[in-house]
Enzyme design. Structure first.
Site, mmCIF file in Angstrom:
data_model
loop_
_atom_site.group_PDB
_atom_site.id
_atom_site.type_symbol
_atom_site.label_atom_id
_atom_site.label_comp_id
_atom_site.label_asym_id
_atom_site.label_seq_id
_atom_site.Cartn_x
_atom_site.Cartn_y
_atom_site.Cartn_z
ATOM 1 N N ASP A 138 140.219 43.363 -4.755
ATOM 2 C CA ASP A 138 141.562 43.076 -4.219
ATOM 3 C C ASP A 138 142.464 42.355 -5.224
ATOM 4 O O ASP A 138 141.973 41.629 -6.099
ATOM 5 C CB ASP A 138 141.448 42.238 -2.941
ATOM 6 N N GLU B 38 140.834 35.770 -4.640
ATOM 7 C CA GLU B 38 139.480 36.080 -4.200
ATOM 8 C C GLU B 38 138.974 37.364 -4.843
ATOM 9 O O GLU B 38 137.816 37.466 -5.242
ATOM 10 C CB GLU B 38 139.430 36.191 -2.675
ATOM 11 N N TYR C 268 148.528 45.464 0.738
ATOM 12 C CA TYR C 268 147.560 44.359 0.836
ATOM 13 C C TYR C 268 148.075 43.275 1.763
ATOM 14 O O TYR C 268 149.250 42.902 1.725
ATOM 15 C CB TYR C 268 147.279 43.785 -0.550
ATOM 16 N N GLU D 230 135.240 46.062 -2.859
ATOM 17 C CA GLU D 230 134.516 45.142 -1.981
ATOM 18 C C GLU D 230 133.777 45.829 -0.846
ATOM 19 O O GLU D 230 132.668 45.467 -0.509
ATOM 20 C CB GLU D 230 135.474 44.111 -1.344
ATOM 21 N N ARG E 180 146.961 40.015 2.322
ATOM 22 C CA ARG E 180 146.927 38.569 2.008
ATOM 23 C C ARG E 180 147.968 38.302 0.930
ATOM 24 O O ARG E 180 147.716 38.485 -0.245
ATOM 25 C CB ARG E 180 145.532 38.142 1.550
ATOM 26 N N ASP F 203 144.182 39.660 -5.451
ATOM 27 C CA ASP F 203 144.503 38.245 -5.272
ATOM 28 C C ASP F 203 143.421 37.404 -5.921
ATOM 29 O O ASP F 203 142.536 37.928 -6.618
ATOM 30 C CB ASP F 203 144.651 37.906 -3.780
ATOM 31 N N HIS G 186 152.064 39.582 -4.398
ATOM 32 C CA HIS G 186 153.401 39.119 -4.046
ATOM 33 C C HIS G 186 154.254 40.074 -3.221
ATOM 34 O O HIS G 186 155.258 39.660 -2.680
ATOM 35 C CB HIS G 186 154.174 38.750 -5.313
#
Length: 867
Positions: A80, A84, A296, A7, A298, A82, A343
Site C-alpha cells: 500500500d 504501513e 486507497y 498484502e 487511508r 502509505d 494524499h
C-alpha cells in the site's frame, strides 16, 4: 517471471488479472514481522535497536516468496502507498535478505499505486523506486514508542489497578476524551427555560408557526421566560392582542458541497448514515479498494487528480445535465501537513459506475460505495441556491412580537445527489412558508408554551470521536479504527445506541494516568509528538533522537510509580474522584458515611471488573455501589426489592448480570444470572439499559427445572456463556449431557417432551456436531476434471456446494435449484485455491505378497543404520 508482492490475496488476484501471466503475484498477508512480546525487544541501552520476529503464520508466506525468487531473480514490492505499506515492503526485503533469498544481483524495486486499476498498475510498474527510508523510520519510531509505552506502562496498571488491562500512547488519550466528556455530563446542572410558539393563519387560511421574540416591547433572551408563570403571562399577552405582519424580508442564500472524503470524514459519515463502526467502515472500504472500485482508503488528503476531476464533471453532465456542472472545477486544498499517508482523496476509480452497476453482493460494500460515489460527484457540482424568508409579526402597540423563518430551494445543485449528515440534529428553521404579505392580519389558531432544559454536551459517537481526535492532532488515518476498537475490546468503553460510555475500569485507568502520568495522556504532548513523527517521515528529524528524548523522562516516571503501594494509589484516586464519588446529599449529611450501616467511611476499591465504592467496615457491612453513583446511567444499579432482597444489575468480566442481594459470609455467592443474548447482541428489551425488576426475577429463576427424567435425574434449562441450553445427568453418568437451544427465551418455555427429545438425540449422537448430517438438495454428478460427487447441500447458514472435503458458498443471488455444474466447479476451484486443498491421487494397489516358508526376524536398528 518477476515476483510481485502485495498484502492480501484479494489484491493479488485483482493485480494478477491486470499484469497477466508474465508476473507471479503473491500475498504477504499483512506484516510478516513484529516485535516479540517480551522485555528487551526495543533495547533502550543500545541506541533503541529493535529485535524482529517472523510470525508463525507468516513463515509459510515468506517461504513461498523465497521459493518463487528461485525461478526469477526479480522482486517488485507493491504494498500500500502509505507508511504501513512502506514498512511491510521494508520488512519483506529484510526478511528475504536474512534467508538469502535476495542475492547481490537481485533487483529489488518498490512500486505504488493509489488505485488498483489497469492504468494505475501499469503506470506504477513503469516508474519503480526504492523503499522510502524516512517513511520506514517514521514507522520504526511509532512502533518503538507504542512498545515502550505499552510494555512498560501496562505492567504498572496490572500491579496497581486490578482489572486494568493495558495502556497505549494514543489509546489512553482517546479514552481520556470519553471519560472527561462523561464527567462533564455528570457535573452538568440543567437550567430551566420556556419558549412560546403560536400557530397562525394567513387571510387565505394557510397555517404557519411563529416563535415569540418580543414581550413588553423588549427582545426576549433565551432565559427570560424562566418558569411556567412567566410563560403563561407571555401566552396571555399574545391572546389579548391582534397580530399582523410587520415585515417580510427575503434574502438569497447559497450552499456549497462538502469536500471529497478522506479517512476521518468517511468514518464519520458512515457512522452517521449507516451506524457503521470505524473498524467495519475501514474493512468494507479495504475490500472495495482491493476489488479496484475505489482509491486507497487511508489518507488525510482531500485533493483529487485532474483526470478524476474531469471524469467527475463528464459524469455529472451526462447524468444530471450541464446546468449542474460549475464553470470551473472545484479545487479543494489538502489540509495534510505530514507526508506519511497517501494524499489523494477517497473516490471511485470509475466516475460513471454507480452502486447499482457494482459487481458485489455484500450490502455494506454497496452502501459504502454509493456514499463515496455520491460525495465525489457532489463535490464537483454547482452549489444550491435558496431564498431565506423572515416574517416579523407584531401587535399594534409593539408590546408583542413573533418571528417565522423558512426557506425555498430555487436550484438544488449538489443537493440533488448528496447532503452531509449531522451528528446532533438542530432546528434550522428551514420550513417552507406560505405566501405572506406585509400588513396581512393573522388569525391565532393555537398558542403553546414549551418547557426546555439546557442539555449537557452529548456523548461521543465513533464519528464525533474521530472528528475530535483529528481536531486535536491525535492519531492518524491508519490508527483511528484500531484505537477505538481497542478501548472497546479492553472493556474500558462500551457502545450503546451508537454512543460511547466509559466503564468504571476505564474511568479509573484514566484518573490514574492523569495523576501519575499526566504528561503522557496530555492532548498537546501527544499532538506535538505526532508532529515530530511527521517530521521524521518527511526526513527532517532523526527518529532515534525522538525516541531518546521521550524515553529519558518516561523511564523516570515509570520508576517513580513502581514504588507506590496499591493503597497509596487508591487514596490518590479517591481524592481525585471525590466530587464524582461523593456528591452532596439532599439531607446535608456527610456523603462519605455509609448509608447502610451509618458508621463506616466509603472508599474507592478495585476488583477484576473495575472500580466501585465500598464501606470501610467490610465484612461487617457489605454496602457497595458503582463509582458513577446510585441510579447512574450505565449497567450497575438497584432494580428494586423482592422478599426483602435488593435485586442488582451488575457488570462482570463476561458482561452484565442480575444478582439477588449482596455476598455475605454465609452466602458468598448469591443467586445471579447473565442477561440473555441472541448471538452477540442482547435480546430486544433485555439489554442493560432496558431490563426491569420483573425480567430480573424471571432470570433469577434459572436454572429452571423442567421435569424429572424417567431414568432418574432432573432435566433443567439455563443460560450459559455460549447461549441457552437444556441439561440432564443420569445417575451412572460421569458428566451431564448438554443440548443447545436455538431461541434464547426457550429456556423459560421449553416443555418436557421437547427437552427429553433433545437430550435423547444428543446422548445418542454425542459428536461435536449439533445437527444431523446435511441433506443433498441437488445432485450435480461427477466432477468433470477430478472425479468425485458434486452436490448442492442444505447448510446451517444456507445452501452450499460440496465436493470431497471442499465446501464452497453459493452467492446469495443464486438459488440452490438453479446451480449448474459449471458454476459449482468454478466456486470449488476458488475455494480450494484459498484453502490450499488439493485432491489426493488415489492410493496405488499393493502387489500381492509372495508366499515364504518362514518369516524373517526383524533387523536390528544398528544394522539398519549401517545399511
Amino acid at each position: 517471471m518477476p515476483v510481485v508482492v502485495v498484502e492480501s490475496p484479494a489484491k493479488a488476484k485483482t493485480i494478477n488479472k491486470y499484469l497477466g501471466p508474465d508476473y507471479t503475484v503473491l500475498a504477504s498477508y499483512g506484516h510478516v514481522r513484529d516485535l516479540p512480546a517480551k522485555d528487551g525487544s526495543v533495547d533502550t541501552e543500545h541506541d533503541f535497536d529493535m529485535t524482529w520476529q517472523i510470525g508463525a503464520d507468516s513463515r509459510k508466506h515468506v517461504k513461498a516468496i523465497a521459493d518463487a525468487l528461485k525461478d526469477d531473480n526479480n522482486l517488485i514490492l507493491a504494498t500500500d502507498p502509505d507508511r504501513e505499506g512502506e514498512a511491510i515492503s521494508w520488512h519483506l526485503e529484510e526478511a528475504l535478505r536474512k534467508r538469502r533469498a535476495i542475492k547481490k544481483d537481485t533487483p529489488v524495486s518498490r512500486v505504488v499505486f493509489n488505485a488498483i486499476t489497469k492504468s494505475a498498475v501499469t503506470e506504477a510498474m513503469q516508474n519503480p523506486r526504492q523503499v522510502d527510508q524516512p517513511l520506514v523510520d517514521a514507522y520504526l519510531a511509532r512502533r518503538a514508542l507504542d512498545y515502550l509505552v505499552g510494555f512498560n506502562l501496562s505492567p504498572v496498571l496490572w500491579r496497581k489497578l486490578p482489572g486494568a488491562r493495558s495502556a497505549g500512547r494514543v489509546q489512553s488519550v482517546c479514552l481520556r476524551l470519553i471519560v472527561e466528556r462523561e464527567m462533564e455530563i455528570e457535573a452538568f446542572n440543567p437550567r430551566e427555560y420556556w419558549s412560546v410558539k403560536a400557530l397562525l393563519a394567513t387571510p387565505r387560511g394557510q397555517e404557519f408557526e411563529a416563535r415569540m421574540t418580543i414581550m413588553g416591547g423588549q427582545k426576549l433572551d433565551k432565559f427570560d421566560l424562566e418558569n411556567s408563570t412567566a410563560a403563561e403571562l407571555a401566552v396571555q399577552a399574545i391572546n389579548s392582542r391582534d397580530l399582523k405582519v410587520a415585515k417580510v424580508e427575503a434574502k438569497p442564500a447559497s450552499r456549497n458541497p462538502s469536500a471529497p472524503f478522506m479517512t476521518s470524514t468517511l468514518q464519520q459519515e458512515a457512522s452517521r448514515k449507516f451506524g457503521m463502526g470505524a473498524r467495519q467502515c475501514m474493512s468494507t472500504a479495504q475490500r472495495l479498494y482491493e476489488a479496484g472500485y475505489i482509491t486507497y482508503m487511508r489518507t488525510d488528503g482531500i485533493d483529487m487528480a485532474p483526470e478524476a476531476v474531469a471524469a467527475a464533471r463528464d459524469a455529472i453532465a451526462e447524468r444530471y445535465g450541464a446546468e449542474y456542472v460549475p464553470s470551473k472545477p472545484r479545487i479543494y486544498k489538502n489540509k495534510a501537513k505530514n507526508a506519511q499517508e497517501a494524499h489523494e482523496c477517497i473516490r471511485p476509480t470509475d466516475m460513471k459506475l454507480s452502486a447499482d452497476a457494482l459487481k458485489v453482493t455484500e450490502q455494506d460494500q454497496r452502501k459504502l460505495y454509493d456514499l463515496i460515489w455520491k460525495r465525489t460527484l457532489a463535490c464537483q457540482m454547482e452549489g444550491a441556491r435558496m431564498e431565506r424568508t423572515t416574517v416579523d409579526i407584531a401587535s399594534d402597540d409593539g408590546q408583542v412580537g413573533l418571528r417565522a423563518t423558512g426557506q425555498v430551494v430555487l436550484f438544488d445543485g449538489f443537493m440533488r445527489v448528496y447532503e452531509e449528515g449531522r451528528d446532533d440534529v438542530v432546528d434550522d428553521d428551514d420550513k417552507r412558508l406560505p405566501q405572506i404579505s406585509q400588513g396581512d392580519k393573522t388569525e391565532k389558531r393555537s398558542i403553546s408554551p414549551e418547557q426546555h432544559f439546557t442539555q449537557p454536551p452529548p456523548r461521543y459517537t465513533e464519528a464525533t470521536l474521530v472528528k475530535r481526535m483529528e481536531e486535536l492532532g491525535i492519531g492518524r488515518p491508519s490508527t483511528y479504527a484500531s484505537v477505538i476498537t481497542t478501548i472497546q475490546d479492553r472493556e474500558y468503553v462500551r457502545k450503546d445506541k451508537n454512543r460511547l460510555f466509559p466503564e468504571d475500569k476505564g474511568r479509573i485507568v484514566t484518573i490514574f494516568l492523569l495523576n501519575f502520568f499526566r504528561q503522557y495522556v496530555g492532548y498537546e504532548f501527544t499532538a506535538n509528538l505526532e508532529e515530530e513523527l511527521d517530521d521524521v517521515s518527511a526526513g527532517e528529524r532523526d527518529y532515534k533522537a525522538v525516541l531518546g528524548r521521550f524515553w529519558k523522562d518516561f523511564s523516570v516516571a515509570i520508576a517513580e510509580t513502581s514504588e507506590l503501594r496499591i493503597t497509596e494509589v487508591l487514596d490518590v484516586l479517591d481524592d481525585a474522584l471525590a466530587p464524582q464519588l461523593y456528591p452532596p446529599r439532599e439531607d446535608g449529611t456527610d456523603p462519605r458515611v455509609c448509608p447502610k450501616c451509618g458508621a463506616g467511611q466509603l472508599h474507592l476499591k478495585t476488583s477484576r471488573t473495575g472500580g466501585f465504592v465500598g464501606c470501610g467496615n467490610y465484612p461487617e457491612c457489605n454496602y457497595t455501589r458503582p463509582i458513577s453513583g446510585e441510579g447512574a446511567e450505565g449497567y450497575e444499579r438497584v432494580l428494586g426489592e423482592d422478599d426483602g432482597d435488593e435485586i442488582h444489575l451488575k457488570s462482570g468480566r463476561f458482561g452484565p448480570y442480575v444478582q439477588r442481594g449482596e455476598p455475605t459470609p454465609e452466602n458468598k455467592k448469591p443467586p445471579r444470572s447473565s442477561l440473555p443474548k441472541q448471538g452477540k447482541e442482547f435480546l430486544p428489551g433485555w439489554g442493560p439499559n432496558d431490563v426491569t425488576l420483573e425480567q430480573a426475577l424471571t432470570l433469577l429463576t434459572l436454572p429452571r427445572e423442567i421435569g424429572v427424567h424417567p431414568d432418574g435425574g432432573v432435566i433443567s434449562s439455563n443460560l450459559g456463556r455460549f447461549g441457552p441450553y437444556v441439561m440432564h445427568q443420569l445417575p451412572d453418568e460421569e458428566k451431564p449431557v448438554y443440548a443447545n437451544l436455538k431461541e434464547t427465551l426457550d429456556v423459560f418455555e421449553i416443555g418436557m417432551n421437547r427437552a427429553m427429545e433433545m437430550i435423547t438425540e444428543k446422548r445418542n449422537n454425542p459428536g461435536r456436531g449439533r445437527r444431523a448430517a446435511a441433506k443433498a438438495l441437488k445432485e450435480l454428478g461427477e466432477h468433470p476434471e477430478s472425479g468425485g460427487a458434486v452436490n448442492v447441500m442444505d447448510g446451517r447458514y444456507g445452501p452450499y456446494v460440496k465436493w470431497e472435503k471442499v465446501n464452497a458458498t453459493i452467492p446469495k443471488e443464486v438459488k440452490a435449484e438453479d446451480v449448474t455444474m459449471e458454476q459449482a466447479v468454478e466456486w470449488i476451484a476458488e475455494k480450494a485455491g484459498k484453502s490450499g486443498t488439493k485432491r489426493k491421487a488415489p492410493a496405488k494397489k499393493k502387489a500381492p505378497a509372495k508366499k515364504t516358508a518362514a518369516k524373517k526376524p526383524a533387523a536390528k536398528k544398528t544394522a539398519a543404520k549401517k545399511a
